[in-house]
Design a protein around this motif. Structure first.
Motif, PDB file in Angstrom:
ATOM      1  N   TYR A 120      -0.606  10.769  12.534  1.00 52.40           N
ATOM      2  CA  TYR A 120      -0.536  10.818  11.086  1.00 52.40           C
ATOM      3  C   TYR A 120      -0.472   9.380  10.575  1.00 52.40           C
ATOM      4  N   THR A 121      -1.641   8.753  10.359  1.00 55.48           N
ATOM      5  CA  THR A 121      -1.685   7.309  10.121  1.00 55.48           C
ATOM      6  C   THR A 121      -1.219   6.892   8.731  1.00 55.48           C
ATOM      7  N   ILE A 122      -1.057   7.830   7.821  1.00 54.80           N
ATOM      8  CA  ILE A 122      -0.628   7.448   6.472  1.00 54.80           C
ATOM      9  C   ILE A 122       0.802   6.880   6.515  1.00 54.80           C
ATOM     10  N   ILE A 123       1.618   7.302   7.480  1.00 53.42           N
ATOM     11  CA  ILE A 123       2.989   6.767   7.569  1.00 53.42           C
ATOM     12  C   ILE A 123       2.989   5.270   7.898  1.00 53.42           C
ATOM     13  N   PRO A 124       2.292   4.836   8.967  1.00 52.97           N
ATOM     14  CA  PRO A 124       2.229   3.389   9.213  1.00 52.97           C
ATOM     15  C   PRO A 124       1.608   2.604   8.062  1.00 52.97           C
ATOM     16  N   ILE A 125       0.579   3.165   7.419  1.00 50.01           N
ATOM     17  CA  ILE A 125      -0.036   2.457   6.285  1.00 50.01           C
ATOM     18  C   ILE A 125       0.999   2.283   5.171  1.00 50.01           C
ATOM     19  N   TYR A 126       1.758   3.331   4.948  1.00 51.40           N
ATOM     20  CA  TYR A 126       2.837   3.281   3.957  1.00 51.40           C
ATOM     21  C   TYR A 126       3.830   2.167   4.313  1.00 51.40           C
ATOM     22  N   GLN A 127       4.184   2.084   5.607  1.00 51.06           N
ATOM     23  CA  GLN A 127       5.150   1.070   6.040  1.00 51.06           C
ATOM     24  C   GLN A 127       4.594  -0.346   5.881  1.00 51.06           C
ATOM     25  N   ILE A 128       3.284  -0.521   6.166  1.00 56.20           N
ATOM     26  CA  ILE A 128       2.681  -1.856   6.016  1.00 56.20           C
ATOM     27  C   ILE A 128       2.729  -2.290   4.552  1.00 56.20           C
ATOM     28  N   ILE A 129       2.307  -1.376   3.669  1.00 56.54           N
ATOM     29  CA  ILE A 129       2.291  -1.703   2.237  1.00 56.54           C
ATOM     30  C   ILE A 129       3.720  -2.022   1.775  1.00 56.54           C
ATOM     31  N   LYS A 130       4.682  -1.269   2.316  1.00 55.50           N
ATOM     32  CA  LYS A 130       6.080  -1.520   1.984  1.00 55.50           C
ATOM     33  C   LYS A 130       6.489  -2.906   2.474  1.00 55.50           C
ATOM     34  N   GLY A 131       6.086  -3.239   3.725  1.00 54.97           N
ATOM     35  CA  GLY A 131       6.405  -4.545   4.299  1.00 54.97           C
ATOM     36  C   GLY A 131       5.801  -5.686   3.493  1.00 54.97           C
ATOM     37  N   MET A 132       4.648  -5.453   2.882  1.00 50.48           N
ATOM     38  CA  MET A 132       4.003  -6.489   2.069  1.00 50.48           C
ATOM     39  C   MET A 132       4.649  -6.586   0.693  1.00 50.48           C
ATOM     40  N   GLY A 133       5.591  -5.700   0.423  1.00 52.58           N
ATOM     41  CA  GLY A 133       6.237  -5.698  -0.881  1.00 52.58           C
ATOM     42  C   GLY A 133       5.346  -5.141  -1.976  1.00 52.58           C
ATOM     43  N   GLY A 140      -1.079  -1.983  -4.033  1.00 51.45           N
ATOM     44  CA  GLY A 140      -0.777  -1.250  -2.803  1.00 51.45           C
ATOM     45  C   GLY A 140      -1.686  -0.038  -2.651  1.00 51.45           C
ATOM     46  N   VAL A 141      -1.860   0.704  -3.738  1.00 53.50           N
ATOM     47  CA  VAL A 141      -2.723   1.883  -3.690  1.00 53.50           C
ATOM     48  C   VAL A 141      -4.150   1.462  -3.352  1.00 53.50           C
ATOM     49  N   ILE A 142      -4.618   0.374  -3.987  1.00 61.44           N
ATOM     50  CA  ILE A 142      -6.003  -0.079  -3.765  1.00 61.44           C
ATOM     51  C   ILE A 142      -6.196  -0.486  -2.305  1.00 61.44           C
ATOM     52  N   LEU A 143      -5.228  -1.225  -1.751  1.00 66.38           N
ATOM     53  CA  LEU A 143      -5.350  -1.640  -0.346  1.00 66.38           C
ATOM     54  C   LEU A 143      -5.408  -0.422   0.566  1.00 66.38           C
ATOM     55  N   ALA A 144      -4.528   0.543   0.313  1.00 67.18           N
ATOM     56  CA  ALA A 144      -4.521   1.748   1.155  1.00 67.18           C
ATOM     57  C   ALA A 144      -5.828   2.523   1.007  1.00 67.18           C
ATOM     58  N   GLU A 145      -6.367   2.545  -0.216  1.00 65.16           N
ATOM     59  CA  GLU A 145      -7.626   3.262  -0.435  1.00 65.16           C
ATOM     60  C   GLU A 145      -8.795   2.542   0.247  1.00 65.16           C
ATOM     61  N   SER A 146      -8.725   1.213   0.338  1.00 61.49           N
ATOM     62  CA  SER A 146      -9.822   0.462   0.956  1.00 61.49           C
ATOM     63  C   SER A 146      -9.726   0.443   2.473  1.00 61.49           C
ATOM     64  N   SER A 147      -8.643   0.994   3.026  1.00 58.25           N
ATOM     65  CA  SER A 147      -8.503   1.000   4.478  1.00 58.25           C
ATOM     66  C   SER A 147      -9.532   1.951   5.075  1.00 58.25           C
ATOM     67  N   GLY A 148      -9.570   1.997   6.379  1.00 63.04           N
ATOM     68  CA  GLY A 148     -10.610   2.798   7.019  1.00 63.04           C
ATOM     69  C   GLY A 148     -11.614   1.861   7.647  1.00 63.04           C
TER      70      GLY A 148
ATOM     71  N   ILE B  41      -5.388  -4.456  10.439  1.00 64.73           N
ATOM     72  CA  ILE B  41      -4.142  -4.134   9.731  1.00 64.73           C
ATOM     73  C   ILE B  41      -4.098  -2.667   9.309  1.00 64.73           C
ATOM     74  N   PHE B  42      -5.221  -2.161   8.772  1.00 60.63           N
ATOM     75  CA  PHE B  42      -5.169  -0.836   8.155  1.00 60.63           C
ATOM     76  C   PHE B  42      -5.814   0.277   8.971  1.00 60.63           C
ATOM     77  N   SER B  43      -6.430  -0.051  10.124  1.00 65.32           N
ATOM     78  CA  SER B  43      -6.984   1.022  10.953  1.00 65.32           C
ATOM     79  C   SER B  43      -6.355   1.044  12.341  1.00 65.32           C
ATOM     80  N   LEU B  44      -6.455  -0.082  13.045  1.00 64.45           N
ATOM     81  CA  LEU B  44      -6.006  -0.088  14.432  1.00 64.45           C
ATOM     82  C   LEU B  44      -4.483  -0.019  14.533  1.00 64.45           C
ATOM     83  N   TYR B  45      -3.807  -0.893  13.783  1.00 62.72           N
ATOM     84  CA  TYR B  45      -2.350  -0.909  13.814  1.00 62.72           C
ATOM     85  C   TYR B  45      -1.761   0.461  13.435  1.00 62.72           C
ATOM     86  N   PRO B  46      -2.227   1.101  12.355  1.00 61.02           N
ATOM     87  CA  PRO B  46      -1.684   2.439  12.042  1.00 61.02           C
ATOM     88  C   PRO B  46      -1.903   3.460  13.157  1.00 61.02           C
TER      89      PRO B  46
END
Lengths: 276, 320
Positions: A120-133, A140-148, B41-46
């Motif tokens: 369930y990769t949304i949890i780590p993505i959530y934690q990264i965005i949190k870590g970046m403040g 934060g939403v835009i970065l998460a949306e651009s992931s993949g 950052i957003f694919s491999l690490y997660p």
């Protein structure tokens, strides 16, 4: 053209009947958005309202804050589309035009990414965005949306740039253009069809995205997108059917219009994806 | 960032590499860099962390320190709600594929018929639900199928197909049926486009040759279209299985897993533990995510193998 063929007419009748059922939910939505709440309840099947209630839209837009949700959706979607196009055009160009050391490794990683079982990769993505403040920010939403991994788009750009003749690059260089100017002024403008396909597909995906904005705006209502705002609206105003329908129309009409006018790129992109 | 990579591959660069080539390499790396950074950052690490978290007892706040081994996995596997969520995902996926697989194929055949006028209009019409926001559609459908004064009941009663209104979303069985029907309606156009792309890639000359030999519609269907489309069919099956098993937006907005968890799918179950609980159980949710992810992965590997077998057999048959 055998117009006498009765099979022809029968096919059209079936296809049309099917089509009416198909779009009925949207027709119902638009009709309900112009009725009073009482009308929605009591005359669900009559499509035309007695008097069109434009006030429903006004109520949804200002009182229920769909104006805020709408602007958030637009901002997030446009930014994400821009980021994804830049990332994919750049990497696709490098992979297509330069045989640099490590190119094969990168191509292998791109292909292998599709064959890794994920949790369930949304949890780590959530934690990264949190870590970046950046939690509870639109960034934060835009970065998460651009992931993949954007595998499809990178491959589209790569195959397109690979097909362009070498002479284009060479003549640009003779004219004194460096790598980046050749890319920006000669090659990139030629890739308009791929940019269009990427833009339309990413636009539709991000506009329709639900889990990411839901998770990232849990504690900040003013950052909600249309989809998330809609869910909270029906939670708060359970009996405002007309307001719900107006909000839904505000959310869906832009995407329907984008699709109807640009469907060629979208359908071709999907058809291309399945053939790969 | 990729200097070790560069160092290991430096020997592959021809020794005579000119200054131009070296500049091009540098630019290429700079062009790759943003996507590579995003990817790491957003694919491999997660992906890696989705495994790591599952071995910890963690609420998502504070340091990751309470290592519990396979404890989360054991707990997930012994939770009856996880079992039923798992089954619901499969029920939904199965129901949706049974319904849409043959129907979309039929529709693609009709829309591929060149004598038919207005094909693009029909295609647009049936594709429309695909591009709309699933979450919004789910909410609209709660009103369309809603328990009182719902549109569907009104229509069915006025057509005399129903005597009394049915509380569609209040009973477990009918709620699942509604999910499957709406899900099919939503993804129908997508599957149809896949079939159409497959049909349009078929070689025209084979059909002409068959026609010369006196083969009618049904015979070319049985001996040309269906065998040649098997690889496409396998790909469509693979995509629908994965998408169907990971259904979330629709269930979250249409039934929210109800009535009383009767339609809660695996992704909804995981979401509930990760984000919807008073104290999030991130480790536990991650373990559930891994278990379900591995199941989906195993299934798609099996289906991928099927795709390859079908394709190989087809190529072998064509040569022989």
């Amino acid at each position: 053209m055998n117009r006498k063929n009765p099979l022809h007419y029968l096919t059209h009748v079936i296809l049309l009947a099917f089509g009416v059922v198909w779009v009925y939910p949207f027709v119902w939505m638009i009709s309900a958005s112009l009725k009073t709440n009482l009308e929605v309840l009591n005359s669900g099947m009559t499509l035309l309202p007695k008097i069109p209630q434009w006030a429903n839209y006004l109520r949804a837009w200002s009182e229920a804050k769909f104006s805020v949700y709408f602007l958030n959706s637009v901002f997030i979607t446009v930014s994400t589309v821009a980021i994804v196009i830049i990332l994919c055009a750049l990497s696709g160009y490098a992979l297509a035009r330069v045989n640099f050391p490590g190119r094969k490794v990168i191509l292998f990683i791109i292909a292998a990414m599709m064959f890794i079982p994920k949790g369930y990769t949304i949890i780590p993505i959530y934690q990264i965005i949190k870590g970046m403040g950046l939690l509870n920010t639109l960034t934060g939403v835009i970065l998460a949306e651009s992931s993949g991994a954007h595998v499809l788009f990178i491959l589209l750009f790569m195959t397109y740039f690979a097909k362009l003749p070498k002479e284009l690059e060479e003549s640009a260089e003779i004219d004194g253009a460096g790598f980046i100017r050749t890319f920006a002024q000669v090659m990139l403008p030629l890739s308009k069809p791929i940019i269009a396909t990427t833009a339309i597909m990413q636009f539709i995906w991000t506009w329709n995205s639900f889990l990411v904005p839901l998770v990232f705006t849990l504690s900040r209502p003013e950052l909600r997108t249309l989809a998330v705002g809609m869910l909270s609206f029906v939670g708060e105003y359970t009996t405002d059917y007309a307001g719900m329908a107006a909000g839904a129309s505000i959310s869906l009409l832009p995407i329907i219009l984008v699709f109807v006018f640009c469907q060629r790129y979208f359908v071709e992109g999907i058809a291309g994806a399945v053939k790969e | 960032m990729n200097s070790p990579l560069q160092a290991s591959l430096i020997s592959t660069i021809p020794l005579r590499s000119s200054r131009r080539t070296r500049i091009r390499y540098v630019w290429a790396y700079l062009f790759i860099l943003p996507q590579a950074a995003f990817f790491l950052i957003f694919s491999l690490y997660p992906v890696i962390m989705s495994y790591v978290y599952s071995f910890f007892d963690w609420s998502g706040i504070g340091p990751l320190q309470n290592f519990v081994g396979f404890h989360n996995f054991i707990n997930v596997l012994s939770d009856s709600y996880f079992h039923s969520a798992f089954i619901h995902s499969f029920e939904y996926m199965f129901g949706q594929i049974v319904l849409s697989f043959p129907l979309t194929f039929l529709m693609a055949l009709v829309l591929n018929w060149e004598g038919l006028k207005g094909r693009v209009i029909y295609r647009t019409l049936y594709f429309l639900p695909v591009v709309t926001t699933t979450a919004i559609v789910g909410i609209i459908m709660t009103y369309v199928f809603g328990n009182q004064n719902s549109v569907v009941n009104d229509v069915l009663i006025s057509l005399h197909l129903l005597r009394n209104p049915v509380p569609w979303l209040a009973a477990p069985f009918s709620a699942m049926i509604v999910l499957i029907v709406v899900g099919t309606w939503k993804s129908f156009g997508m599957m149809m486009i896949y079939w159409l792309a497959g049909l349009q890639s078929l070689p025209v000359d084979v059909y002409e040759a068959a026609k010369m030999d006196g083969a009618g519609f049904w015979r070319s269907m049985r001996h040309i279209t269906i065998p040649l489309l098997l690889p496409v069919a396998a790909v469509i099956l693979l995509l629908s299985v994965v998408n169907g098993l990971h259904v979330f937006d629709l269930v979250k907005t249409l039934t929210n897993g109800g009535p009383f968890f009767a339609t809660e799918t695996a992704d909804l179950y995981i979401y509930r533990y990760a984000f919807d609980a008073g104290i999030p159980q991130v480790g536990y949710a991650s373990a559930a995510g891994i278990l379900f992810g591995l199941t989906v992965f195993a299934l798609s590997v099996a289906l991928g193998w099927l795709v390859r077998t079908v394709r190989n057999r087809l190529n072998g048959g064509g040569n022989g």
